[in-house]
Design a protein around this motif. Structure first.
Motif, PDB file in Angstrom:
ATOM      1  N   ASP A  74      -2.339 -23.679  17.183  1.00  0.00           N
ATOM      2  CA  ASP A  74      -2.928 -24.110  18.445  1.00  0.00           C
ATOM      3  C   ASP A  74      -3.559 -22.950  19.219  1.00  0.00           C
ATOM      4  OD1 ASP A  74      -0.368 -23.036  18.801  1.00  0.00           O
ATOM      5  OD2 ASP A  74      -0.124 -24.014  20.736  1.00  0.00           O
ATOM      6  N   LYS A  75      -3.383 -21.711  18.739  1.00  0.00           N
ATOM      7  CA  LYS A  75      -4.049 -20.538  19.322  1.00  0.00           C
ATOM      8  C   LYS A  75      -4.507 -19.647  18.170  1.00  0.00           C
ATOM      9  CE  LYS A  75      -1.517 -20.366  23.716  1.00  0.00           C
ATOM     10  NZ  LYS A  75      -0.670 -19.535  24.612  1.00  0.00           N
ATOM     11  N   PRO A  76      -5.624 -20.002  17.540  1.00  0.00           N
ATOM     12  CA  PRO A  76      -6.017 -19.330  16.291  1.00  0.00           C
ATOM     13  C   PRO A  76      -6.697 -17.985  16.511  1.00  0.00           C
ATOM     14  CG  PRO A  76      -7.612 -21.015  16.836  1.00  0.00           C
ATOM     15  CD  PRO A  76      -6.537 -21.093  17.900  1.00  0.00           C
ATOM     16  N   TRP A  77      -6.087 -17.136  17.324  1.00  0.00           N
ATOM     17  CA  TRP A  77      -6.640 -15.819  17.602  1.00  0.00           C
ATOM     18  C   TRP A  77      -5.504 -14.855  17.903  1.00  0.00           C
ATOM     19  CZ3 TRP A  77      -8.511 -19.894  21.023  1.00  0.00           C
ATOM     20  CH2 TRP A  77      -7.649 -20.135  22.100  1.00  0.00           C
ATOM     21  N   ILE A  78      -5.830 -13.578  17.965  1.00  0.00           N
ATOM     22  CA  ILE A  78      -4.865 -12.562  18.379  1.00  0.00           C
ATOM     23  C   ILE A  78      -5.052 -12.365  19.879  1.00  0.00           C
ATOM     24  CG2 ILE A  78      -4.102 -10.179  18.064  1.00  0.00           C
ATOM     25  CD1 ILE A  78      -5.507 -10.311  15.283  1.00  0.00           C
ATOM     26  N   GLU A  79      -3.978 -12.575  20.653  1.00  0.00           N
ATOM     27  CA  GLU A  79      -4.082 -12.571  22.116  1.00  0.00           C
ATOM     28  C   GLU A  79      -3.185 -11.484  22.699  1.00  0.00           C
ATOM     29  OE1 GLU A  79      -3.187 -15.668  25.830  1.00  0.00           O
ATOM     30  OE2 GLU A  79      -3.599 -16.425  23.813  1.00  0.00           O
ATOM     31  N   VAL A  80      -3.779 -10.617  23.518  1.00  0.00           N
ATOM     32  CA  VAL A  80      -3.055  -9.512  24.140  1.00  0.00           C
ATOM     33  C   VAL A  80      -3.302  -9.561  25.639  1.00  0.00           C
ATOM     34  CG1 VAL A  80      -2.778  -7.012  24.297  1.00  0.00           C
ATOM     35  CG2 VAL A  80      -3.266  -8.075  22.086  1.00  0.00           C
ATOM     36  N   VAL A  81      -2.224  -9.483  26.424  1.00  0.00           N
ATOM     37  CA  VAL A  81      -2.326  -9.411  27.886  1.00  0.00           C
ATOM     38  C   VAL A  81      -1.876  -8.014  28.289  1.00  0.00           C
ATOM     39  CG1 VAL A  81      -1.628 -10.414  30.083  1.00  0.00           C
ATOM     40  CG2 VAL A  81      -1.787 -11.862  28.036  1.00  0.00           C
ATOM     41  N   GLY A  83      -1.371  -4.552  30.904  1.00  0.00           N
ATOM     42  CA  GLY A  83      -0.578  -4.365  32.116  1.00  0.00           C
ATOM     43  C   GLY A  83      -1.277  -4.806  33.383  1.00  0.00           C
ATOM     44  N   ALA A  84      -2.611  -4.882  33.369  1.00  0.00           N
ATOM     45  CA  ALA A  84      -3.361  -5.293  34.551  1.00  0.00           C
ATOM     46  C   ALA A  84      -3.581  -6.801  34.617  1.00  0.00           C
ATOM     47  CB  ALA A  84      -4.714  -4.573  34.593  1.00  0.00           C
ATOM     48  N   GLY A  85      -3.125  -7.527  33.602  1.00  0.00           N
ATOM     49  CA  GLY A  85      -3.281  -8.979  33.593  1.00  0.00           C
ATOM     50  C   GLY A  85      -4.519  -9.469  32.877  1.00  0.00           C
ATOM     51  N   THR A  86      -5.323  -8.570  32.317  1.00  0.00           N
ATOM     52  CA  THR A  86      -6.507  -8.975  31.562  1.00  0.00           C
ATOM     53  C   THR A  86      -6.081  -9.446  30.168  1.00  0.00           C
ATOM     54  OG1 THR A  86      -7.908  -7.389  32.720  1.00  0.00           O
ATOM     55  CG2 THR A  86      -8.731  -8.242  30.636  1.00  0.00           C
ATOM     56  N   THR A  87      -6.626 -10.585  29.737  1.00  0.00           N
ATOM     57  CA  THR A  87      -6.295 -11.144  28.429  1.00  0.00           C
ATOM     58  C   THR A  87      -7.416 -10.840  27.453  1.00  0.00           C
ATOM     59  OG1 THR A  87      -5.083 -12.946  29.510  1.00  0.00           O
ATOM     60  CG2 THR A  87      -5.627 -13.221  27.185  1.00  0.00           C
ATOM     61  N   PHE A  88      -7.063 -10.235  26.319  1.00  0.00           N
ATOM     62  CA  PHE A  88      -8.022  -9.881  25.280  1.00  0.00           C
ATOM     63  C   PHE A  88      -7.804 -10.787  24.072  1.00  0.00           C
ATOM     64  CE2 PHE A  88      -7.339  -6.117  27.822  1.00  0.00           C
ATOM     65  CZ  PHE A  88      -8.622  -5.591  28.002  1.00  0.00           C
ATOM     66  N   TYR A  89      -8.910 -11.159  23.424  1.00  0.00           N
ATOM     67  CA  TYR A  89      -8.865 -12.011  22.246  1.00  0.00           C
ATOM     68  C   TYR A  89      -9.558 -11.286  21.095  1.00  0.00           C
ATOM     69  CZ  TYR A  89      -7.806 -15.581  25.752  1.00  0.00           C
ATOM     70  OH  TYR A  89      -7.242 -16.283  26.793  1.00  0.00           O
ATOM     71  N   GLY A  94      -9.956  -7.452  13.807  1.00  0.00           N
ATOM     72  CA  GLY A  94      -9.690  -6.566  14.932  1.00  0.00           C
ATOM     73  C   GLY A  94     -10.841  -6.474  15.919  1.00  0.00           C
ATOM     74  N   LYS A  95     -11.876  -7.276  15.715  1.00  0.00           N
ATOM     75  CA  LYS A  95     -13.030  -7.263  16.623  1.00  0.00           C
ATOM     76  C   LYS A  95     -12.675  -8.002  17.905  1.00  0.00           C
ATOM     77  CE  LYS A  95     -17.716  -9.121  17.090  1.00  0.00           C
ATOM     78  NZ  LYS A  95     -18.769  -9.948  16.443  1.00  0.00           N
ATOM     79  N   GLU A  96     -12.986  -7.371  19.041  1.00  0.00           N
ATOM     80  CA  GLU A  96     -12.735  -8.010  20.330  1.00  0.00           C
ATOM     81  C   GLU A  96     -13.745  -9.130  20.556  1.00  0.00           C
ATOM     82  OE1 GLU A  96     -13.240  -6.877  24.992  1.00  0.00           O
ATOM     83  OE2 GLU A  96     -12.069  -5.445  23.800  1.00  0.00           O
ATOM     84  N   LEU A  97     -13.238 -10.331  20.765  1.00  0.00           N
ATOM     85  CA  LEU A  97     -14.082 -11.494  20.985  1.00  0.00           C
ATOM     86  C   LEU A  97     -14.353 -11.748  22.456  1.00  0.00           C
ATOM     87  CD1 LEU A  97     -12.302 -13.911  18.489  1.00  0.00           C
ATOM     88  CD2 LEU A  97     -14.386 -12.606  18.069  1.00  0.00           C
ATOM     89  N   LEU A  98     -13.363 -11.422  23.296  1.00  0.00           N
ATOM     90  CA  LEU A  98     -13.463 -11.790  24.706  1.00  0.00           C
ATOM     91  C   LEU A  98     -12.422 -11.024  25.502  1.00  0.00           C
ATOM     92  CD1 LEU A  98     -14.501 -13.797  26.959  1.00  0.00           C
ATOM     93  CD2 LEU A  98     -12.667 -15.330  26.214  1.00  0.00           C
ATOM     94  N   ALA A  99     -12.766 -10.671  26.732  1.00  0.00           N
ATOM     95  CA  ALA A  99     -11.813 -10.100  27.691  1.00  0.00           C
ATOM     96  C   ALA A  99     -11.890 -10.936  28.961  1.00  0.00           C
ATOM     97  CB  ALA A  99     -12.138  -8.635  27.985  1.00  0.00           C
ATOM     98  N   ARG A 100     -10.772 -11.587  29.305  1.00  0.00           N
ATOM     99  CA  ARG A 100     -10.730 -12.447  30.485  1.00  0.00           C
ATOM    100  C   ARG A 100      -9.861 -11.781  31.558  1.00  0.00           C
ATOM    101  NH1 ARG A 100      -7.677 -16.969  29.458  1.00  0.00           N
ATOM    102  NH2 ARG A 100      -8.455 -17.949  31.347  1.00  0.00           N
ATOM    103  N   PRO A 101     -10.473 -11.235  32.613  1.00  0.00           N
ATOM    104  CA  PRO A 101      -9.653 -10.681  33.704  1.00  0.00           C
ATOM    105  C   PRO A 101      -8.923 -11.796  34.435  1.00  0.00           C
ATOM    106  CG  PRO A 101     -11.984 -10.625  34.268  1.00  0.00           C
ATOM    107  CD  PRO A 101     -11.910 -11.068  32.847  1.00  0.00           C
TER     108      PRO A 101
END
Length: 349
Positions: A74-81, A83-89, A94-101
């Motif tokens: 249900d979450k077919p990606w690597i997701e990292v949050v 320390g500042a709360g920004t979520t990276f996908y 290993g390619k960054e797809l998106l950064a959601r502040p």
């Protein structure tokens, strides 16, 4: 006389909580499809192939703060949050797809409103109080409505257009019938949502109330492996697979604890919680130092870990998801019809 008193409590609580209930029900219902909403807004998240744990570990090694989720269906990606709360996908390469502040898009606003009313910890306290009041609202409504004589007519609805005089009766019947027909999912959503706000107290209370252990076929834990070093997440996952082959890593904490340890959460096959509630702890030098299997916990603690999965429909398949959706829609319909009925009745008088 007492029914009249419950009616007054129901009316004034309903008028006071109406806007909050509509907005919380609306955001909660939409967030059941958070993955689909993110993929709709960000097409780059529509990954065909789910990254492996090894590929996720390579990404986790690049961060030293926050927490991260391993990929799943249900979450077919690597997701990292971070320390500042920004979520990276990231994808499997290993390619960054998106950064959601944090609060960077409307989905993030919905999440923060549904969890904390956009007020951080203060909002969590307010949500807990409003949740308790909403439970009182439902109890008062059921007591006030409870019929003296049962028949099919107590749940019938006669639909009349808004312009007609009898429309006020339609509003009342819709309010009554939707509340009764969907009472179970409504009660579960309000009860579990309030329990989440008071998670620590609920966990402690249930653990004290039901301290007995549930007989389960929990495999014997092998001795810890202090001689094995794990300087990165690939090695920690390898040790976890050797130590607990029947459990799957779901979430890792990227920042070390005050003692310099690294933690990961794992899920066993029969566990409801999507992120798992079993823990492995690794020392800073890499050795596995402790293991905490949720199946060895008290019955009360295990029951408390079912609250969150029930609330987000992570269990029960399509049938419970449909019930939760109907409960969410009912929680929007009830305050709308209730306030509209009160306003029309007052205007008529």
């Amino acid at each position: 006389m007492w029914r009249h008193g419950f009616g007054r409590v129901h009316k004034w609580l309903g008028l006071s909580l109406a806007l909050w209930m509509v907005l919380v029900a609306l955001t909660g219902t939409l967030l059941l499809y958070k993955t689909e909403l993110l993929q709709l807004q960000y097409p780059q998240l529509r990954l065909v192939e789910i990254p492996s744990a090894t590929e996720a570990a390579a990404v986790f090694n690049r961060f030293d703060a926050g927490y991260a989720y391993l990929p799943r269906a249900d979450k077919p990606w690597i997701e990292v949050v971070d320390g500042a709360g920004t979520t990276f996908y990231f994808d499997g390469s290993g390619k960054e797809l998106l950064a959601r502040p944090q609060l960077g898009d409307w989905v993030s606003w919905m999440v923060e409103f549904h969890h904390h009313l956009l007020l951080h910890e203060l909002g969590k306290d307010i949500m807990g109080i409003l949740g308790l009041l909403s439970l009182l609202l439902v109890i008062a409504g059921v007591v006030r409505w409870w019929p003296r004589h049962w028949s099919w007519r107590v749940l019938s609805v006669r639909f009349v257009r808004p312009g007609q005089r009898q429309f006020i009766a339609t509003l009342w019947q819709l309010h009554r019938s939707s509340g009764v027909l969907f009472l179970v999912p409504i009660a579960v959503l309000l009860l579990t949502g309030t329990a989440i706000m008071y998670a620590a107290s609920v966990n402690a209370g249930l653990s004290q109330l039901l301290p007995q252990k549930v007989p389960q076929n929990v495999p014997r834990q092998a001795k810890l492996l202090p001689q094995t070093t794990a300087a990165n997440w690939q090695q920690r996952f390898a040790i976890a697979n050797q130590f607990w082959p029947q459990q799957t890593p779901r979430l890792v904490y990227l920042a070390p604890t005050e003692e310099g340890n690294y933690r990961m959460r794992l899920q066993h096959a029969d566990e409801w919680h999507p992120n798992g509630r079993s823990y492995l702890v690794f020392a800073s030098q890499g050795s596995l130092v402790s293991a905490d299997d949720v199946r060895a916990k008290s019955l009360g603690f295990q029951l408390s870990q079912m609250v969150y999965p029930l609330h987000i429909a992570a269990v029960g398949g399509w049938s419970w998801l449909a019930a939760v959706l109907l409960g969410g829609l009912a929680l929007m319909l009830l305050p709308l019809t209730g306030v509209w009925f009160w306003w029309r009745r007052r205007a008529h008088r």
